[in-house]
Design an enzyme around this catalytic site. Sequence first.
Site, PDB file in Angstrom:
ATOM      1  N   LYS A 176       1.141  -1.565  -0.022  1.00  0.00           N
ATOM      2  CA  LYS A 176      -0.391  -0.165   0.190  1.00  0.00           C
ATOM      3  C   LYS A 176       1.130   1.495   0.374  1.00  0.00           C
ATOM      4  O   LYS A 176       1.541   1.488   1.410  1.00  0.00           O
ATOM      5  CB  LYS A 176      -1.451   0.255   1.178  1.00  0.00           C
ATOM      6  CG  LYS A 176      -2.227   1.251   1.096  1.00  0.00           C
ATOM      7  CD  LYS A 176      -1.887   1.967   0.550  1.00  0.00           C
ATOM      8  CE  LYS A 176      -2.107   3.211   1.836  1.00  0.00           C
ATOM      9  NZ  LYS A 176      -1.913   4.424   1.589  1.00  0.00           N
ATOM     10  N   GLY A 229       6.670   5.264   7.276  1.00  0.00           N
ATOM     11  CA  GLY A 229       6.114   6.372   8.439  1.00  0.00           C
ATOM     12  C   GLY A 229       6.253   7.027   9.277  1.00  0.00           C
ATOM     13  O   GLY A 229       7.071   6.564  10.360  1.00  0.00           O
ATOM     14  N   SER A 230       5.432   7.229   9.535  1.00  0.00           N
ATOM     15  CA  SER A 230       5.436   8.527  10.834  1.00  0.00           C
ATOM     16  C   SER A 230       5.451   7.106  11.830  1.00  0.00           C
ATOM     17  O   SER A 230       4.187   6.479  12.021  1.00  0.00           O
ATOM     18  CB  SER A 230       4.324   9.184  11.113  1.00  0.00           C
ATOM     19  OG  SER A 230       2.753   8.619  10.738  1.00  0.00           O
ATOM     20  N   THR A 231       5.779   7.530  13.642  1.00  0.00           N
ATOM     21  CA  THR A 231       5.800   7.219  14.293  1.00  0.00           C
ATOM     22  C   THR A 231       4.903   6.909  15.443  1.00  0.00           C
ATOM     23  O   THR A 231       3.655   6.143  15.526  1.00  0.00           O
ATOM     24  CB  THR A 231       6.732   7.920  15.805  1.00  0.00           C
ATOM     25  OG1 THR A 231       8.312   8.086  15.094  1.00  0.00           O
ATOM     26  CG2 THR A 231       6.444   7.032  16.988  1.00  0.00           C
ATOM     27  N   GLY A 234       2.954   3.935  13.344  1.00  0.00           N
ATOM     28  CA  GLY A 234       3.927   3.329  13.751  1.00  0.00           C
ATOM     29  C   GLY A 234       3.191   2.774  14.836  1.00  0.00           C
ATOM     30  O   GLY A 234       2.712   1.052  14.975  1.00  0.00           O
ATOM     31  N   GLU A 251       9.888   0.926  10.680  1.00  0.00           N
ATOM     32  CA  GLU A 251      10.933   2.369  10.633  1.00  0.00           C
ATOM     33  C   GLU A 251      10.047   3.919  10.489  1.00  0.00           C
ATOM     34  O   GLU A 251       9.108   4.421   9.514  1.00  0.00           O
ATOM     35  CB  GLU A 251      11.470   2.037   8.695  1.00  0.00           C
ATOM     36  CG  GLU A 251      12.339   0.917   8.429  1.00  0.00           C
ATOM     37  CD  GLU A 251      13.646   0.681   9.335  1.00  0.00           C
ATOM     38  OE1 GLU A 251      14.296   1.988  10.025  1.00  0.00           O
ATOM     39  OE2 GLU A 251      13.089  -0.312   9.968  1.00  0.00           O
ATOM     40  N   CYS A 285      13.528  11.382   7.291  1.00  0.00           N
ATOM     41  CA  CYS A 285      13.462  10.515   7.731  1.00  0.00           C
ATOM     42  C   CYS A 285      15.007  11.186   9.217  1.00  0.00           C
ATOM     43  O   CYS A 285      15.028  11.107  10.686  1.00  0.00           O
ATOM     44  CB  CYS A 285      13.040   8.922   8.556  1.00  0.00           C
ATOM     45  SG  CYS A 285      14.448   8.357   7.202  1.00  0.00           S
ATOM     46  N   GLU A 384       8.526  15.832  15.765  1.00  0.00           N
ATOM     47  CA  GLU A 384       9.659  15.583  14.189  1.00  0.00           C
ATOM     48  C   GLU A 384       8.949  16.612  13.081  1.00  0.00           C
ATOM     49  O   GLU A 384       7.444  16.853  13.084  1.00  0.00           O
ATOM     50  CB  GLU A 384       9.543  14.428  13.580  1.00  0.00           C
ATOM     51  CG  GLU A 384      10.000  13.898  12.115  1.00  0.00           C
ATOM     52  CD  GLU A 384      10.064  13.347  11.603  1.00  0.00           C
ATOM     53  OE1 GLU A 384       8.565  12.362  11.487  1.00  0.00           O
ATOM     54  OE2 GLU A 384      10.867  12.021  10.882  1.00  0.00           O
TER      55      GLU A 384
END
Length: 493
Positions: A176, A229-231, A234, A251, A285, A384
């Site tokens: 995706k 992707g973003s924390t 995640g 990641e 990142c 971030e």
Amino acid sequence: MAERLTHFIGGQHREPASGEYFESTNPATLEVLYEAARGDAQDVAAAVDAARTAFESTSWRRTTPTQRGHLLRRLGDLIGEHAEELARYESLDNGKLLREMRGQLRSLPEYLYYYAGLADKVQGSQIPTTSPAMINFTQREPLGVVGAITPWNSPLTLTVSKLSPALAAGNTLVIKPSEYTSRTILRLAELAHEAGYPDGVVNVVTGLGAEAGAALVDHPGLAKISFTGSTGTGAAIAAKTASRFIGSTLELGGKSPNIVFEDANVANAAMGVVAGVFAAAGQTCIAGARVFAHRSVYDELLERVTARAASIKIGDPLQDETELGPLAFKDQLEKVRSYIDIGTKEGAHLHYGGQRPDIDLPGYFLQPALLTETTNDMRINKEEIFGPVAAIMPFDTEEEVLHLANDTQYGLAAGVWTQNLSRAMRMSQNLDAGTVWINTYRAMSPMSPRQGFKSSGVGIEHGLESMHEYTRLKSIWINTDEGPVADPFIMRG
Ligand code: NAD
């Protein structure tokens, strides 16, 4: 009407079950590039079915590791042959410099060749036993259907980093891609088909994160999720995969320190700071967004970085001379701007940039921004930003800067600029980051493992170790003694 892109499922293009599409826009010109299928749970179910059927089919199941290596090599060759087309599509979609995307595409086949070489080196071992009649060995097996969810900032590289080890190990995939960069990932699936992968081994469902992405994570047929992707996303994925006892490689985001000591080559360090946070418009990142400069070189570093930032050529990412393109989409621009406001309201000084540049294009452009008078505990240094925004802070001692650098929820990467070998070694041992660069920044290769510490991730991407993310280990015991079992109530081993 804009061109329409459809899912790639079971070796063919497929319309979305809902009949709905969403637009992808060029962030430099704001022109609509194409419409992509808006995937939902039905499309995801069809893709997972296709991937499961392929996983169980003899045409894939019986491929030898050597044959899987050949397929990866062929796919690498095809990517190389289409590098210019793919680089252009990526640049149009996410606004990154065509120059940068060409560089990524030139090295991308190397990722596939690396894993092609590893495919037939995944092996178990023979384990000693306490009984001469007993043989025990391990073997590594593919997991099954892997769900891969990827972001927009380096779509092909980040997807290939998952696809290559997953396919080398014999898994099948449902990918995706980010809703901002569907096109090249669909082209990747087409090229995999052309390379000779059996139908259903590589599937792509395009769509929004909350719809297609969430449906993929929720699908019970997956053996693993590999996410970049973003924390925040995640963490939501990790909660779901943990409750179903399936593995995940995550990641995630970062807030990396880039540290310049008094004994550094300050001219090189200034270029390293610029490369760390202004290259790729800071949409990486590993952005070195927290810059720490020893007080004795602070003014010189600030002056050099400011001068280079002010000379950065902002403009059309397709032009060779451009150094900074637009941010990838409107919300991204607004988010980055809002962080600059948050910073100045918290007491930081906007030393340079942060405004819309004076250029002809209508897209989401922003000057690089340098913030001074900031502290490590301000929101702009804790969260971030994912844009071309650097905060520069002075420090006095190695101990102090080590503490400041590690005082963050993230642990993705760190840069250190020093000519003192002992200091370089001490810093690399003590920095709480998965990657540490000494006198360089943003270096990477498929051979070098990448792992985010703390909230920057779980699991390893790239390098030998990443193969294990896509296999499971089975222990097999064989009793060669055919005589009667003396005592069934004791364990043997
Ligand atoms: P994001 O988390 O918003 O989206 C990433 C992907 O997840 C997209 O495909 C999106 O559609 C999907 N998604 C969103 N919500 C979802 C949900 N609820 N369920 C399932 N899927 C969902 O991140 P982004 O804005 O696309 O990318 C930027 C982020 O990625 C930054 O935080 C950056 O640091 C991180 N990143 C990390 C690495 C790394 O290697 N550590 C590399 C690149 C980017």
